[in-house]
Write an enzyme that holds these catalytic residues in place. Sequence first.
Site, PDB file in Angstrom:
ATOM      1  CD  GLN A  92      -2.599  -1.213   2.641  1.00 41.34           C
ATOM      2  OE1 GLN A  92      -2.069  -1.805   3.579  1.00 41.34           O
ATOM      3  NE2 GLN A  92      -3.769  -0.622   2.746  1.00 41.34           N
ATOM      4  CG  HIS A 110      -2.859   2.493  -2.164  1.00 40.90           C
ATOM      5  ND1 HIS A 110      -2.837   2.378  -0.787  1.00 40.90           N
ATOM      6  CD2 HIS A 110      -4.004   1.895  -2.573  1.00 40.90           C
ATOM      7  CE1 HIS A 110      -3.928   1.746  -0.379  1.00 40.90           C
ATOM      8  NE2 HIS A 110      -4.634   1.433  -1.442  1.00 40.90           N
TER       9      HIS A 110
END
Length: 234
Positions: A92, A110
């Site tokens: 992430q 992300h």
Amino acid sequence: MTQSLFILTGSGVSAESGLGTFRDTDGLWAKFDWRELATPEAFASKPEQVHAFYNARRAGLKKASPNAAHLALADLERAWLARGGEFLLVTQNVDDLHEQAGSERVVHMHGELKKMRCELCGEVHEAFDEITMDLPCLNCREAGGLRPHIVWFGEMPMEMDLIYDQLEACDLFVAIGTSGTVYPAAGFSQVAKQAGARCLEINLEETDTSPLFDEARKGLASQAVPAWVADMVG
């Protein structure tokens, strides 16, 4: 030996390298309003303000180095693949500390801080140190279209088809340094569990998804991750 390994990392892995977490009491979103900095609407209305925020984060990343957790995960990847196993690390994090440590099979769901994307032609390039609205795209040569290659609130994370395919095929799912509150990543443990995988959580403290895991290891990532990797590779 487990053959297919899926690792999910969050901001807790990079915190000890000096990069701020997001959702802790002293995290980035406690200091800054994400609505003003991390949404398509914010970029449309105040693009230079958004660029300034990510330019500063890019400068901060230059001062950061991989810690023992990053290095251990790179070692694990090499050892795992050498034994014929399948390996995927999904992060992430938008920093490149996993890559700096030597990891190769990395997916940034992300986005990546060191990349920029042109909204006019769609091309992705290595980011300039400082991105502004008057800089031209390296591909189409048009100015005004460059944005951070970051998934903002309200946008779809990247590589989700690949991620779910690997989740459903893995034998061991390991979540490291994640808050367990940000979806879709917070749901990965459930997907893996339902597919028959064993699930391990490595974190400083319990999360909302902790009850789903078969095993938990508590501690700083720089200590807990190398200890776990040592157990895995012998």
